[in-house]
Design a protein around this motif. Sequence first.
Motif, PDB file in Angstrom:
ATOM      1  N   PRO A  59       0.659  -1.395  -0.233  1.00  0.00           N
ATOM      2  CA  PRO A  59      -0.064  -0.146   0.370  1.00  0.00           C
ATOM      3  C   PRO A  59       0.876   1.260  -0.229  1.00  0.00           C
ATOM      4  N   THR A 105      -3.707   1.294   1.102  1.00  0.00           N
ATOM      5  CA  THR A 105      -3.350   1.997   0.075  1.00  0.00           C
ATOM      6  C   THR A 105      -4.424   2.930   0.588  1.00  0.00           C
ATOM      7  N   LEU A 124      -5.444   4.036  -6.602  1.00  0.00           N
ATOM      8  CA  LEU A 124      -6.626   3.103  -5.368  1.00  0.00           C
ATOM      9  C   LEU A 124      -8.270   2.733  -6.622  1.00  0.00           C
ATOM     10  N   THR A 165       1.752   2.110  -3.876  1.00  0.00           N
ATOM     11  CA  THR A 165       0.813   1.783  -4.962  1.00  0.00           C
ATOM     12  C   THR A 165      -0.002   3.583  -4.826  1.00  0.00           C
TER      13      THR A 165
END
Length: 360
Positions: free
Chosen positions: A11, A52, A17, A14
């Motif tokens: 997360p 995330t 999303l 990243t």
Amino acid sequence: MAENQEQATGPIATEELIGHVGAGRAFLEAAAASRMPHAWLISGPLGIGKMTLAYRMARFRLTQQDGNDLFGPSETLHMDGGNPIFHRVMAGGHGDLRIIERDVNHRTKKRRSDIIVDQIRDLSRFFTMTSAEGGWRVAIIDGADEMNPNAANALLKLLEEPPARSLLLLVCHAPGRLLPTIRSRCRHLILRPLNEADAMAVMTQQAPDMDQKDRLGLVRLAEGSPGRALAMAKEGGLEAYGELLAMLGNLPDVDFAEVHALGDRLNRANNEEAYRVWVDLLRLWLSRLARGSAAPGSWTEATSGERDLARRLTINVSLDHWVGLWEKIGSLAMRAERVNLDRKQVVINAFMALQSTARQ
């Protein structure tokens, strides 16, 4: 948190999303209206993107100094990986961000089963300090439902008198375990499991080299949780699930020699994650059996043979018994983790409970 950019995964690293558009919009609307709650509770099943989202919210707030957005007004929580804030958060080098999670007990050298009060006290001290960069101070508690009672009470005191220009993000899988007084002091965002298309998109993003058929099987097995699917994949999830179904195939008869061999394997020192995946697979099978049998038209098999086995086991045994077993095994696994019980005994007890239920 990762120690540097090269090691960062998951997360924290990243950028995109997938899904949960409404949750992101709610946060942005609160920021735009200058009605930002000092605490947000982000809940939902394991592995669907809660952390995330929390990192996206944290990075957004960390762009603001003296009430101004460093990069101008934003209509999205997206931040490119080349952004200096993104880079520093990912590298663990932002002085105004604190992450709280279960840490390692220095005496036993094992990860604790809960978040302890000293961690929350340290967080309180963090919030009393002047911002390192003249902006907001942000903290994420990953697994807020894993706080022990003393930690929860310490957090409640912090929420009752929130420091100025602070943002606290509580991420949890089971909000019902939190004190009602903690929940009442947070803006609650409830995240739902992803639909199959979105879950497949995440799997493609995170595991581009995985066979498409395997992706689909894992997505269906994980029931809308890409994080769970990826964790299963690391431990040979589909193969392990096939092995489990084979062991369950003759219920109520159980080959306990095979059960003991499985318990011995999962009890090895380096097989803790494989054990966690196995428990997860067993509980997933039970939930799929119950829900799929209650609504046969909704059943999508993760692997062949699931539906036939479920049909046979629910002919003479009511769904209530299988749901009760799902709860029992979950409680057994939780107690075992908290008091560090022998993993093999958990496996044996689980199969004994399965056999007893199938004989109802």
